[in-house]
Design a protein around this motif. Sequence first.
Motif, PDB file in Angstrom:
ATOM      1  N   ALA A 155      60.214  41.583 -42.823  1.00  0.00           N
ATOM      2  CA  ALA A 155      59.665  41.204 -41.523  1.00  0.00           C
ATOM      3  C   ALA A 155      60.318  42.011 -40.403  1.00  0.00           C
ATOM      4  N   LEU A 156      61.630  42.240 -40.511  1.00  0.00           N
ATOM      5  CA  LEU A 156      62.331  43.026 -39.485  1.00  0.00           C
ATOM      6  C   LEU A 156      61.878  44.483 -39.497  1.00  0.00           C
ATOM      7  N   VAL A 157      61.518  44.994 -40.673  1.00  0.00           N
ATOM      8  CA  VAL A 157      60.982  46.351 -40.752  1.00  0.00           C
ATOM      9  C   VAL A 157      59.701  46.453 -39.926  1.00  0.00           C
ATOM     10  N   ASN A 158      58.904  45.408 -39.941  1.00  0.00           N
ATOM     11  CA  ASN A 158      57.678  45.409 -39.150  1.00  0.00           C
ATOM     12  C   ASN A 158      57.963  45.329 -37.659  1.00  0.00           C
ATOM     13  N   VAL A 159      59.044  44.640 -37.279  1.00  0.00           N
ATOM     14  CA  VAL A 159      59.463  44.658 -35.873  1.00  0.00           C
ATOM     15  C   VAL A 159      59.792  46.089 -35.459  1.00  0.00           C
ATOM     16  N   ALA A 160      60.517  46.787 -36.328  1.00  0.00           N
ATOM     17  CA  ALA A 160      60.857  48.179 -36.044  1.00  0.00           C
ATOM     18  C   ALA A 160      59.598  49.024 -35.892  1.00  0.00           C
ATOM     19  N   ARG A 161      58.643  48.839 -36.813  1.00  0.00           N
ATOM     20  CA  ARG A 161      57.402  49.627 -36.752  1.00  0.00           C
ATOM     21  C   ARG A 161      56.651  49.370 -35.451  1.00  0.00           C
ATOM     22  N   TRP A 162      56.549  48.133 -35.059  1.00  0.00           N
ATOM     23  CA  TRP A 162      55.860  47.796 -33.811  1.00  0.00           C
ATOM     24  C   TRP A 162      56.601  48.345 -32.592  1.00  0.00           C
ATOM     25  N   SER A 163      57.909  48.494 -32.725  1.00  0.00           N
ATOM     26  CA  SER A 163      58.733  48.957 -31.598  1.00  0.00           C
ATOM     27  C   SER A 163      58.929  50.463 -31.595  1.00  0.00           C
ATOM     28  N   GLY A 164      58.309  51.164 -32.545  1.00  0.00           N
ATOM     29  CA  GLY A 164      58.448  52.614 -32.598  1.00  0.00           C
ATOM     30  C   GLY A 164      59.807  53.066 -33.092  1.00  0.00           C
ATOM     31  N   VAL A 165      60.477  52.225 -33.877  1.00  0.00           N
ATOM     32  CA  VAL A 165      61.802  52.538 -34.400  1.00  0.00           C
ATOM     33  C   VAL A 165      61.694  52.847 -35.892  1.00  0.00           C
ATOM     34  N   ASP A 166      62.341  53.926 -36.324  1.00  0.00           N
ATOM     35  CA  ASP A 166      62.436  54.223 -37.750  1.00  0.00           C
ATOM     36  C   ASP A 166      63.589  53.398 -38.301  1.00  0.00           C
ATOM     37  N   ALA A 167      63.262  52.376 -39.095  1.00  0.00           N
ATOM     38  CA  ALA A 167      64.286  51.449 -39.572  1.00  0.00           C
ATOM     39  C   ALA A 167      65.344  52.147 -40.416  1.00  0.00           C
ATOM     40  N   GLU A 168      64.927  53.101 -41.245  1.00  0.00           N
ATOM     41  CA  GLU A 168      65.879  53.831 -42.091  1.00  0.00           C
ATOM     42  C   GLU A 168      66.871  54.610 -41.237  1.00  0.00           C
ATOM     43  N   GLU A 169      66.356  55.324 -40.243  1.00  0.00           N
ATOM     44  CA  GLU A 169      67.236  56.103 -39.367  1.00  0.00           C
ATOM     45  C   GLU A 169      68.127  55.193 -38.536  1.00  0.00           C
ATOM     46  N   ALA A 170      67.588  54.072 -38.093  1.00  0.00           N
ATOM     47  CA  ALA A 170      68.373  53.150 -37.275  1.00  0.00           C
ATOM     48  C   ALA A 170      69.547  52.591 -38.059  1.00  0.00           C
ATOM     49  N   LEU A 171      69.289  52.167 -39.304  1.00  0.00           N
ATOM     50  CA  LEU A 171      70.369  51.617 -40.123  1.00  0.00           C
ATOM     51  C   LEU A 171      71.370  52.701 -40.502  1.00  0.00           C
ATOM     52  N   ALA A 172      70.874  53.917 -40.775  1.00  0.00           N
ATOM     53  CA  ALA A 172      71.783  55.022 -41.095  1.00  0.00           C
ATOM     54  C   ALA A 172      72.708  55.309 -39.920  1.00  0.00           C
ATOM     55  N   ALA A 173      72.154  55.257 -38.702  1.00  0.00           N
ATOM     56  CA  ALA A 173      72.970  55.491 -37.509  1.00  0.00           C
ATOM     57  C   ALA A 173      74.027  54.397 -37.348  1.00  0.00           C
ATOM     58  N   SER A 174      73.648  53.155 -37.652  1.00  0.00           N
ATOM     59  CA  SER A 174      74.610  52.053 -37.557  1.00  0.00           C
ATOM     60  C   SER A 174      75.705  52.208 -38.609  1.00  0.00           C
ATOM     61  N   ASN A 175      75.331  52.675 -39.791  1.00  0.00           N
ATOM     62  CA  ASN A 175      76.335  52.927 -40.836  1.00  0.00           C
ATOM     63  C   ASN A 175      77.339  53.972 -40.381  1.00  0.00           C
ATOM     64  N   ARG A 176      76.806  55.055 -39.779  1.00  0.00           N
ATOM     65  CA  ARG A 176      77.710  56.117 -39.302  1.00  0.00           C
ATOM     66  C   ARG A 176      78.619  55.594 -38.201  1.00  0.00           C
ATOM     67  N   LYS A 177      78.067  54.793 -37.332  1.00  0.00           N
ATOM     68  CA  LYS A 177      78.871  54.238 -36.238  1.00  0.00           C
ATOM     69  C   LYS A 177      79.983  53.349 -36.772  1.00  0.00           C
ATOM     70  N   PHE A 178      79.640  52.515 -37.752  1.00  0.00           N
ATOM     71  CA  PHE A 178      80.667  51.639 -38.320  1.00  0.00           C
ATOM     72  C   PHE A 178      81.749  52.462 -39.008  1.00  0.00           C
ATOM     73  N   ARG A 179      81.356  53.478 -39.780  1.00  0.00           N
ATOM     74  CA  ARG A 179      82.320  54.351 -40.454  1.00  0.00           C
ATOM     75  C   ARG A 179      83.273  54.985 -39.430  1.00  0.00           C
ATOM     76  N   ARG A 180      82.676  55.487 -38.339  1.00  0.00           N
ATOM     77  CA  ARG A 180      83.463  56.174 -37.314  1.00  0.00           C
ATOM     78  C   ARG A 180      84.484  55.226 -36.682  1.00  0.00           C
TER      79      ARG A 180
END
Length: 315
Positions: free
Chosen positions: A251-276
Amino acid sequence: MRFEAGRFGQPECRLDDGRALSDLVDEQNASRGEAPAATPEMDRLVRTIWRLRQADGCPWDREQTHGSITKNMVEEAYEAVDAIEANDVAHLCEELGDVLEQVLLHAQIAADAGEFTIEDVAHGLNEKLVRRHPHVFGDLAAASDGQAPAGYEQAHDGNRVLDIWDDVKRLEREARGQLSDVEPGLLDSVPQSLPALMQAQKISKRAAKAGFEWADLAGVWDKVAEERAEFEAEEPGTAASQEEFGDLLFALVNVARWSGVDAEEALAASNRKFRRRWARMEELARAQGRAVEDLSTVEQNELWDRAKGEEKPAE
């Protein structure tokens, strides 16, 4: 302009005089002075991979199958992505070579089994690229036989290009259904081996294009709330709880789609941020002569806030 069954049943665009549109396209491409020339290094590489699979070649390479090196393809692709995200051009060049090695090795394994060759791979890809870019090559087809390929329409932005791509893929599925008397399902071409988040995006997008869609974003958020309630109602750690959590993520993936957000890229960016930030926490802890895991939760949170505060705001 028509689709005909080509190698391995793949559709190919044919002009009314029987010529392949890809042949006409290549003639035009080659006539441009800046067009890439022959690629002798690619030929040498193909021969090297072939040699490794010969009787007097490498024992490891000879014993590989499509299945035995499946994970290698995935790993090499992700390493190339890491190089892209690190903006490391030299490393990217090397990693793309590793990805190409996997492609060529799979092609040679297939050639040895009499299945297909690297020429078949290249031919199929070229046909597909020409077929799925009617906004680029449609004028050429129209000039040749008076009509553009099915799905042809001028594209003025990237989003329209993606729509055209999907439209042509739909026509391809229809053509394959006619050729094989089997109608492919809408989701059949979405690889099940894709990362789950990426797969969910593709599935939801295709279902939405078929009309299976919410009226507005508020409806999607209502679905998220519904799935969350169902998840919280299950006993933690059970199979039912896991299933409901998956529904919540979908369901959250569909929120991303409606909002013009690439869910895969968004989560990958959050992973990198947490690692950093975690790496910075470890640095700060070492400066105190301690390890992060030895700190209290309060101390860990203090270091986290400090690491977060040191980062420059996103531009």
